[in-house]
Design a protein around this motif. Structure first.
Motif, PDB file in Angstrom:
ATOM      1  N   UNK A   1       3.448   6.762  19.914  1.00 58.69           N
ATOM      2  CA  UNK A   1       3.816   5.800  19.117  1.00 58.69           C
ATOM      3  C   UNK A   1       4.656   6.045  18.261  1.00 58.69           C
ATOM      4  N   UNK A   2       5.087   7.047  17.554  1.00 59.20           N
ATOM      5  CA  UNK A   2       6.320   7.683  17.150  1.00 59.20           C
ATOM      6  C   UNK A   2       7.746   7.173  17.765  1.00 59.20           C
ATOM      7  N   UNK A   3       8.052   6.838  18.778  1.00 58.61           N
ATOM      8  CA  UNK A   3       9.178   6.345  19.381  1.00 58.61           C
ATOM      9  C   UNK A   3       9.305   5.216  18.719  1.00 58.61           C
ATOM     10  N   UNK A   4       8.274   3.762  18.642  1.00 57.12           N
ATOM     11  CA  UNK A   4       8.158   3.301  17.517  1.00 57.12           C
ATOM     12  C   UNK A   4       8.397   2.877  16.049  1.00 57.12           C
ATOM     13  N   UNK A   5       8.303   4.010  15.383  1.00 57.07           N
ATOM     14  CA  UNK A   5       7.944   3.928  14.285  1.00 57.07           C
ATOM     15  C   UNK A   5       6.686   4.498  13.785  1.00 57.07           C
ATOM     16  N   UNK A   6       5.745   4.097  14.350  1.00 58.03           N
ATOM     17  CA  UNK A   6       3.894   4.941  14.166  1.00 58.03           C
ATOM     18  C   UNK A   6       3.894   6.316  14.233  1.00 58.03           C
ATOM     19  N   UNK A   7       2.856   6.440  13.469  1.00 61.14           N
ATOM     20  CA  UNK A   7       2.349   7.870  13.507  1.00 61.14           C
ATOM     21  C   UNK A   7       2.099   8.077  14.981  1.00 61.14           C
ATOM     22  N   UNK A   8       1.246   9.432  14.818  1.00 58.63           N
ATOM     23  CA  UNK A   8       1.464   9.986  16.242  1.00 58.63           C
ATOM     24  C   UNK A   8      -0.423   9.868  16.765  1.00 58.63           C
ATOM     25  N   UNK A   9      -1.032   9.107  14.972  1.00 61.97           N
ATOM     26  CA  UNK A   9      -2.287   9.107  14.950  1.00 61.97           C
ATOM     27  C   UNK A   9      -3.001   7.460  15.970  1.00 61.97           C
ATOM     28  N   UNK A  10      -1.910   6.907  15.718  1.00 60.72           N
ATOM     29  CA  UNK A  10      -1.964   5.613  16.253  1.00 60.72           C
ATOM     30  C   UNK A  10      -2.745   5.763  16.943  1.00 60.72           C
ATOM     31  N   UNK A  11      -2.705   6.548  18.262  1.00 68.57           N
ATOM     32  CA  UNK A  11      -3.582   7.170  19.634  1.00 68.57           C
ATOM     33  C   UNK A  11      -3.906   7.863  19.509  1.00 68.57           C
ATOM     34  N   UNK A  12      -4.714   6.668  19.528  1.00 67.14           N
ATOM     35  CA  UNK A  12      -6.544   8.300  20.001  1.00 67.14           C
ATOM     36  C   UNK A  12      -7.290   8.208  21.064  1.00 67.14           C
TER      37      UNK A  12
ATOM     38  N   UNK B   1      -7.685  -4.482  27.077  1.00 71.03           N
ATOM     39  CA  UNK B   1      -8.729  -5.035  26.373  1.00 71.03           C
ATOM     40  C   UNK B   1      -9.229  -3.639  25.556  1.00 71.03           C
ATOM     41  N   UNK B   2      -9.696  -2.525  25.566  1.00 75.89           N
ATOM     42  CA  UNK B   2     -10.601  -1.808  25.051  1.00 75.89           C
ATOM     43  C   UNK B   2      -9.519  -1.305  24.690  1.00 75.89           C
ATOM     44  N   UNK B   3      -8.531  -0.144  25.335  1.00 78.73           N
ATOM     45  CA  UNK B   3      -7.417   0.172  25.202  1.00 78.73           C
ATOM     46  C   UNK B   3      -6.728  -0.310  23.965  1.00 78.73           C
ATOM     47  N   UNK B   4      -6.782  -1.477  23.901  1.00 71.42           N
ATOM     48  CA  UNK B   4      -5.835  -2.190  22.344  1.00 71.42           C
ATOM     49  C   UNK B   4      -7.640  -2.624  21.732  1.00 71.42           C
ATOM     50  N   UNK B   5      -8.053  -2.858  21.742  1.00 73.92           N
ATOM     51  CA  UNK B   5      -9.773  -2.162  21.035  1.00 73.92           C
ATOM     52  C   UNK B   5      -9.490  -3.778  20.994  1.00 73.92           C
TER      53      UNK B   5
ATOM     54  N   UNK C   1       5.320  -0.716  26.590  1.00 76.88           N
ATOM     55  CA  UNK C   1       3.749  -0.800  26.385  1.00 76.88           C
ATOM     56  C   UNK C   1       3.555   0.492  26.685  1.00 76.88           C
ATOM     57  N   UNK C   2       4.480   0.835  28.000  1.00 72.99           N
ATOM     58  CA  UNK C   2       4.657   2.643  28.225  1.00 72.99           C
ATOM     59  C   UNK C   2       5.026   3.339  27.713  1.00 72.99           C
ATOM     60  N   UNK C   3       5.785   3.519  26.975  1.00 75.16           N
ATOM     61  CA  UNK C   3       6.886   4.231  26.039  1.00 75.16           C
ATOM     62  C   UNK C   3       5.318   4.344  24.673  1.00 75.16           C
ATOM     63  N   UNK C   4       5.133   3.237  24.309  1.00 71.59           N
ATOM     64  CA  UNK C   4       4.285   3.494  22.858  1.00 71.59           C
ATOM     65  C   UNK C   4       2.651   4.200  23.772  1.00 71.59           C
ATOM     66  N   UNK C   5       2.020   4.359  24.998  1.00 75.27           N
ATOM     67  CA  UNK C   5       1.262   5.019  25.130  1.00 75.27           C
ATOM     68  C   UNK C   5       0.907   6.304  25.231  1.00 75.27           C
ATOM     69  N   UNK C   6       2.719   6.641  25.518  1.00 77.36           N
ATOM     70  CA  UNK C   6       2.833   7.633  25.582  1.00 77.36           C
ATOM     71  C   UNK C   6       3.316   8.445  24.388  1.00 77.36           C
TER      72      UNK C   6
ATOM     73  N   UNK D   1      -4.940   0.475  14.894  1.00 80.86           N
ATOM     74  CA  UNK D   1      -4.035   0.122  13.751  1.00 80.86           C
ATOM     75  C   UNK D   1      -2.514  -1.098  14.479  1.00 80.86           C
ATOM     76  N   UNK D   2      -2.159  -0.203  13.864  1.00 79.42           N
ATOM     77  CA  UNK D   2      -0.736  -1.341  13.999  1.00 79.42           C
ATOM     78  C   UNK D   2       0.183  -1.317  15.179  1.00 79.42           C
ATOM     79  N   UNK D   3      -0.407   0.078  16.085  1.00 78.29           N
ATOM     80  CA  UNK D   3      -0.097   0.349  17.324  1.00 78.29           C
ATOM     81  C   UNK D   3      -0.933  -0.791  18.029  1.00 78.29           C
ATOM     82  N   UNK D   4      -2.126  -0.621  18.222  1.00 79.11           N
ATOM     83  CA  UNK D   4      -2.693  -1.908  18.964  1.00 79.11           C
ATOM     84  C   UNK D   4      -2.653  -2.695  19.090  1.00 79.11           C
ATOM     85  N   UNK D   5      -1.924  -3.317  17.478  1.00 77.94           N
ATOM     86  CA  UNK D   5      -1.270  -4.883  17.379  1.00 77.94           C
ATOM     87  C   UNK D   5       0.269  -5.111  17.952  1.00 77.94           C
ATOM     88  N   UNK D   6       0.921  -4.009  18.208  1.00 82.28           N
ATOM     89  CA  UNK D   6       2.119  -4.031  18.126  1.00 82.28           C
ATOM     90  C   UNK D   6       2.120  -4.092  20.018  1.00 82.28           C
TER      91      UNK D   6
END
Length: 448
Positions: free
Chosen positions: A321-332, A261-265, A314-319, A338-343
């Protein structure tokens, strides 16, 4: 379906609800407990896993006695012990006292995890046994988790101090256990135990009067040890499957409301509600509708396939986010935004849905061992699986905070995805299908 069977579903299910409540309540309150006591990460892991250690110790004792004395003789004692342990949590004045209270709670849970699956299975028709066990365990466990979240939400809404919040939430777990103590002491001995082990039991006349027909009796004359050794392969397979399932499931159940939950905000309470109502309950309903039609194996394999896919995503997204077309800043700072948390939450919910369709509702409902072992050793076989699972899971839960800080959430989620694939193979190669099959001899006439 005789009323006798559904009565056992309700009475047994309340014990499972108590387990779901108590397991989830420690997850929701662990942050608040730190306001009263100080402890290290290892001590936190031990505290959270305390009920698992207690369950591992108690299960074997209750299993052996249940096969020797009968299921009824011990039923009710389990929820009484649960109630004592849950109540003592709220009165604890030190870390040690709280840990001991959770050990006592675990003793009751371990006993219940032996007795309840066996009682429900032994009183059910083959054609409906699957759905009855899913309702008793998966559905009631999830309901317990939701109630735990609701109780904490109420205490927070009342503005109570943290030191009081965790005491109220944890000790309230005694209430569902106490609610069925009297009913558990009043149930009959199971139909299969009477027919295969103790045909002269004093409950025979009462049950036959309620059913309106004689109970078929065919005493099992094979020795206990021979029955146990002939069932060893299935007991070992069931133990491994439950162990692997709980390695990721119980870890997510306990640390999910905080870590994920914390990881996803989002808040732990909102995480609980969304996970249960959008994924857990729909998955359980799918399982209930299909388990006695298409069988256990297809649902376990399909469910684990989904778990593997979505946890790996989910693991790849955490490693990255660009794997799913999102910016690297989606992992802070190791948290998705943002969108990465929703995904990420979507991936987690899809994993939860597929788990509820198969593994959580079947393996997590302690269905494997009771359906594959003879009545004479059924409680002992179930006890072995409970002890192995609870001890291994306790060690895993104890180590999780350290593993998380050392390897990170992405690596652990990826590891859990691999567990799902291994479990699928074990199910496919070792576990026979039990759909529609009577456990030993038919107990219900057609149309009854």
């Amino acid at each position: 379906m005789p009323s006798l069977s559904w009565r056992n579903v309700i009475v047994s299910g309340m014990g499972v609800l108590t387990d779901g409540y108590n397991l989830y309540s420690i997850a929701l309150t662990s942050f608040f407990i730190s306001s009263s006591f100080s402890f290290s990460k290892v001590e936190l892991g031990l505290l959270v896993a305390g009920s698992y250690y207690g369950a591992a110790l108690a299960a074997l004792v209750f299993g052996l006695f249940a096969d020797r004395l009968g299921r009824k003789s011990l039923y009710g004692l389990d929820v009484a012990i649960m109630a004592v342990g849950a109540g003592l949590q709220g009165l604890s004045q030190s870390y040690l006292e709280l840990f001991l209270a959770r050990l006592i709670l675990g003793v009751g849970i371990g006993a219940d995890y032996v007795l309840s699956p066996v009682i429900v299975a032994e009183n059910a028709e083959g054609k409906n046994r699957g759905k009855m066990m899913v309702i008793t365990f998966a559905v009631m466990w999830g309901l317990g988790a939701v109630i735990a979240a609701f109780v904490e939400q109420v205490t927070l809404a009342l503005g109570l101090p943290n030191s009081l919040v965790w005491r109220i939430v944890l000790s309230a777990g005694a209430l569902p256990a106490l609610s069925v103590f009297y009913l558990r002491r009043r149930i009959y001995e199971t139909l299969l135990f009477i027919s295969r082990v103790r045909p002269e039991h004093r409950d025979v006349e009462k049950i036959e009067r309620e059913l309106g027909r004689p109970i078929p009796k065919k005493r099992d004359e094979v020795s206990f040890l021979k029955r146990l050794t002939s069932s060893a392969l299935f007991i070992v397979a069931a133990s491994i499957l439950w162990l692997l399932y709980d390695m990721y499931s119980s870890t997510f159940a306990i640390y999910g409301p905080i870590t994920i939950a914390s990881n996803l905000g989002i808040s732990p309470i909102m995480f609980t509600y969304v996970a249960q109502f959008l994924a857990g309950i729909p998955g359980q309903l799918i399982c209930i509708s299909l388990i006695d039609r298409i069988g256990r194996k297809p649902l376990i394999i399909l469910g684990y396939a989904g778990v593997a896919v979505w946890l790996m995503a989910y693991s790849l997204l955490l490693v990255d986010p660009r794997v799913f077309g999102l910016s690297a800043t989606s992992l802070s700072s190791s948290s998705l935004v943002g969108e990465a948390a929703l995904l990420g939450f979507t991936f987690y919910l899809l994993n939860y849905l597929f788990s509820a369709i198969g593994p959580a509702s079947i393996i997590g409902s302690a269905m494997i061992a009771p359906e594959l072992t003879p009545t004479k050793v059924r409680a002992t076989g179930q006890a072995i699986t409970v002890s192995v699972d609870r001890l291994a899971t306790a060690l895993n839960i104890t180590a999780f905070p350290l593993l998380l800080s050392h390897y990170g959430l992405a690596a652990l989620v990826g590891f859990y995805a691999m567990i799902a694939l291994v479990s699928s193979l074990i199910t496919l190669l070792v576990i026979p299908e039990t759909k529609g099959k009577e456990l030993e001899i038919p107990l219900f006439q057609k149309g009854s």
